[in-house]
Design a protein around this motif. Structure first.
Motif, short mmCIF file in Angstrom:
data_model
loop_
_atom_site.label_atom_id
_atom_site.label_comp_id
_atom_site.label_asym_id
_atom_site.label_seq_id
_atom_site.Cartn_x
_atom_site.Cartn_y
_atom_site.Cartn_z
N ALA A 148 0.80 -1.22 0.00
CA ALA A 148 0.00 0.00 0.00
C ALA A 148 0.84 1.27 0.00
CB ALA A 148 -0.98 -0.01 1.18
N PRO A 149 1.82 1.43 0.92
CA PRO A 149 2.61 2.67 0.90
C PRO A 149 3.64 2.74 -0.21
CG PRO A 149 3.41 1.22 2.61
CD PRO A 149 2.20 0.56 2.03
N LEU A 150 3.91 1.62 -0.85
CA LEU A 150 4.92 1.58 -1.91
C LEU A 150 4.33 1.90 -3.27
CD1 LEU A 150 6.64 -1.70 -0.71
CD2 LEU A 150 7.77 0.52 -0.81
N ILE A 151 3.15 1.35 -3.56
CA ILE A 151 2.55 1.48 -4.89
C ILE A 151 1.24 2.24 -4.86
CG2 ILE A 151 1.63 0.21 -6.87
CD1 ILE A 151 3.42 -2.14 -6.07
N PHE A 152 0.36 1.89 -3.95
CA PHE A 152 -1.01 2.41 -3.96
C PHE A 152 -1.09 3.68 -3.11
CE2 PHE A 152 -0.95 -2.15 -4.60
CZ PHE A 152 -1.60 -2.25 -5.82
N ARG A 153 -0.55 4.76 -3.67
CA ARG A 153 -0.40 6.03 -2.97
C ARG A 153 -0.50 7.17 -3.97
NH1 ARG A 153 4.22 7.53 -5.04
NH2 ARG A 153 5.88 6.02 -5.48
N ASP A 154 -0.58 8.39 -3.44
CA ASP A 154 -0.57 9.57 -4.30
C ASP A 154 0.76 9.67 -5.04
OD1 ASP A 154 -3.08 10.24 -3.43
OD2 ASP A 154 -2.35 11.58 -1.84
N GLY A 155 0.71 10.10 -6.27
CA GLY A 155 1.92 10.26 -7.06
C GLY A 155 2.21 9.10 -7.99
N MET A 156 1.60 7.96 -7.76
CA MET A 156 1.76 6.82 -8.65
C MET A 156 0.70 6.90 -9.75
SD MET A 156 3.48 4.00 -9.27
CE MET A 156 4.32 3.66 -7.72
N PRO A 157 1.09 6.78 -11.03
CA PRO A 157 0.10 6.83 -12.11
C PRO A 157 -1.01 5.80 -11.89
CG PRO A 157 2.32 6.93 -13.00
CD PRO A 157 2.47 6.66 -11.53
N GLU A 158 -2.25 6.22 -12.16
CA GLU A 158 -3.40 5.36 -11.88
C GLU A 158 -3.34 4.06 -12.67
OE1 GLU A 158 -7.08 5.48 -9.49
OE2 GLU A 158 -5.17 6.56 -9.54
N TRP A 159 -2.89 4.12 -13.90
CA TRP A 159 -2.87 2.90 -14.72
C TRP A 159 -1.86 1.90 -14.19
CZ3 TRP A 159 1.35 1.03 -17.49
CH2 TRP A 159 2.44 1.91 -17.63
N PHE A 389 -6.69 4.55 -4.60
CA PHE A 389 -7.15 4.84 -5.95
C PHE A 389 -8.00 6.11 -5.97
CE2 PHE A 389 -6.06 0.42 -6.11
CZ PHE A 389 -5.65 0.19 -7.41
N ARG A 390 -8.19 6.65 -7.14
CA ARG A 390 -9.01 7.84 -7.31
C ARG A 390 -10.44 7.56 -6.84
NH1 ARG A 390 -8.21 8.56 -12.53
NH2 ARG A 390 -6.21 9.58 -12.15
N ASP A 391 -11.01 8.51 -6.12
CA ASP A 391 -12.35 8.38 -5.52
C ASP A 391 -12.41 7.29 -4.46
OD1 ASP A 391 -13.40 10.40 -7.18
OD2 ASP A 391 -13.77 8.95 -8.78
N GLU A 392 -11.25 6.77 -4.05
CA GLU A 392 -11.17 5.73 -3.03
C GLU A 392 -12.02 4.51 -3.38
OE1 GLU A 392 -11.85 7.13 0.89
OE2 GLU A 392 -10.13 8.49 0.89
N SER A 393 -12.04 4.17 -4.66
CA SER A 393 -12.77 2.98 -5.10
C SER A 393 -12.03 2.38 -6.30
CB SER A 393 -14.20 3.33 -5.49
OG SER A 393 -14.23 4.23 -6.58
N ILE A 394 -12.21 1.08 -6.46
CA ILE A 394 -11.53 0.35 -7.53
C ILE A 394 -12.52 0.10 -8.66
CG2 ILE A 394 -10.40 -1.83 -8.14
CD1 ILE A 394 -9.36 -1.95 -5.26
N GLY A 395 -12.21 0.59 -9.84
CA GLY A 395 -13.07 0.40 -11.00
C GLY A 395 -12.96 -1.00 -11.56
N ALA A 396 -14.09 -1.62 -11.85
CA ALA A 396 -14.08 -3.00 -12.36
C ALA A 396 -13.36 -3.10 -13.70
CB ALA A 396 -15.51 -3.51 -12.48
N LEU A 397 -13.57 -2.13 -14.57
CA LEU A 397 -12.91 -2.17 -15.88
C LEU A 397 -11.42 -1.94 -15.76
CD1 LEU A 397 -15.52 -0.27 -18.11
CD2 LEU A 397 -15.14 -2.74 -17.90
N GLY A 398 -11.02 -1.08 -14.83
CA GLY A 398 -9.59 -0.86 -14.60
C GLY A 398 -8.90 -2.11 -14.11
N LEU A 399 -9.55 -2.82 -13.18
CA LEU A 399 -8.99 -4.07 -12.68
C LEU A 399 -8.92 -5.10 -13.79
CD1 LEU A 399 -8.05 -6.09 -10.56
CD2 LEU A 399 -10.45 -6.41 -9.90
#
Length: 417
Positions: A148-159, A389-399
């Motif tokens: 979580a603090p390594l990848i899933f944080r602000d500053g990491m590209p969403e894709w 993630f953006r909006d604090e939710s995981i998009g099904a299509l993104g996953l």
């Protein structure tokens, strides 16, 4: 086909649509603050299947009577949802996480790359493979909290977050294939098909290891330029250092829960003792993830209730496919239902050939990262990582997009090796 079976299939379909639309509810919460609470609730992926399971119970009571609804609910097995809840809370406790972080940080010093890159690789490769020992839900919890603090944080590209999440989910799904007790889809058939750990390691395990290593290495290479040198320090806590005795006791609790994972009365008793111990030595603890664990358990329990009504149309599909078609059919179907449910249906088929057994299992675990509902540990990972993630939710299509490449790697490993 009974009327309630058709209603159950329709409600299951609505639950799937709701799952894919969950991110949209989060956007509605921002646009309509007056009803933000309701939209936030409907936007919680972990709530979706529990919500629609209650709708199913109401429909069953109206169509067949209240006693029929109660009888159906009590006929379902809830050991897995309860186990995932308990193992999440225990595995995420501060002494366990501190121990895992220390071990992996020490190993990272011996790697010929930056420490933060080594930790990411460990979290996406080594930890998922330990799922064959400590079970997949426990491995998912440890990996998610570590990454979580390594990848899933602000500053990491969403894709890149979605690409990493896809790799994590796929690797967890196939990483439990070295033993016969750690992966839910394997547990459903191990006794019926007489598969032991030696069989799993020889036919599935080594192929899964190759796919896991390839997936983790590729995504780690893609992430390398975006990793921060100070990121691992985010896991540090200002609380007093955890004594080795406390750490060993916590690891003992985790081991006991894993060993007793099929005996709900026993592992719940162990959990009660665990809660008492953490209260007695609170100064060495961080807040337990009770809420996150309960939400994941609620999600899986709802999937158990709704999934029980789908056998009438799923089993004929599984029975009618040739072995190769069965692989791709299982890989696709597991995206819309739990992969353990598919393998269980396969275990009910009389005279299924060993080749078809292999293809069904391989396809079911290969598709385990395509959606949140494809594999039992996925809701745990989504619950722990969605705030990154953006909006604090995981998009099904993104996953789905993020999981396509690692899923293809796993498919090639199981089909060609």
């Amino acid at each position: 086909m009974q009327t309630i079976q058709l209603v159950g299939a329709i409600l299951f379909g609505l639950a799937l649509i709701h799952t894919f639309a969950a991110k949209s509810f989060e956007k509605l919460a921002h646009r309509h603050p007056r009803h933000a609470g309701l939209f936030h609730l409907l936007g919680e992926v972990e709530v979706v299947f529990g919500f629609w399971a209650f709708i199913l119970m109401i429909a069953l009571a109206l169509l067949n009577g209240g006693q029929a609804a109660i009888a159906y609910a009590e006929s379902r097995q809830y050991t897995e949802p309860l186990f995932v809840f308990v193992v999440m809370v225990v595995a995420a406790s501060r002494p366990v996480m501190d121990f895992v972080q220390r071990v992996l940080s020490a190993l990272a010093q011996w790697m010929p790359v930056r420490a933060e890159l080594a930790l990411v690789w460990f979290g996406l490769a080594l930890v998922p493979l330990t799922g064959s020992l400590i079970t997949e839900p426990a491995a998912m919890t440890l990996a998610a909290l570590m990454l979580a603090p390594l990848i899933f944080r602000d500053g990491m590209p969403e894709w890149l977050k979605y690409a990493a999440l896809g790799v994590l989910f796929v690797n967890i799904s196939i990483g439990g294939m070295l033993t016969a007790y750690a992966a839910p889809p394997v547990l459903m058939v191990a006794a019926t098909w007489d598969w032991d750990t030696a069989h799993m390691a020889a036919h599935f395990g080594w192929k899964a290891v190759i796919a896991v290593l390839i997936n983790a290495t590729v995504i780690s290479f893609m992430l390398r330029k975006h990793l921060r040198a100070s990121a691992p320090a985010a896991l540090a806590d200002k609380a007093p250092a955890v004594p080795w005795a406390v750490t060993l006791i916590h690891l003992g609790f985790l081991a006991a829960v894993v060993v007793l994972g099929h005996h709900v009365e026993l592992f719940l008793g162990i959990f009660m003792l665990f809660l008492g111990f953490t209260t007695a030595y609170q100064r060495y603890q961080s807040p337990l993830i009770i809420k996150e664990g309960l939400l994941v358990g609620f999600f899986l329990a709802g999937l158990v209730v709704l999934g029980g009504m789908q056998q009438w149309w799923l089993q004929p599909i599984v029975e009618s496919l040739s072995p190769l078609a069965l692989f791709f059919g299982a890989m696709s179907l597991t995206a819309i239902t739990d992969n353990a449910a598919l393998t269980y249906l396969g275990s009910l088929i009389d005279g299924i050939s060993p080749h078809a057994q292999y293809m069904l299992m391989a396809g079911a675990v290969t598709g385990g990262g395509l959606t949140v509902i494809a594999n039992a540990p996925n809701p745990a990972g989504a619950s722990l990582l969605r705030r990154g993630f953006r909006d604090e939710s995981i998009g099904a299509l993104g996953l789905l997009a993020g999981a396509l490449a690692p899923t293809a790697v796993a498919a090639l490993a199981f089909l060609l090796l």
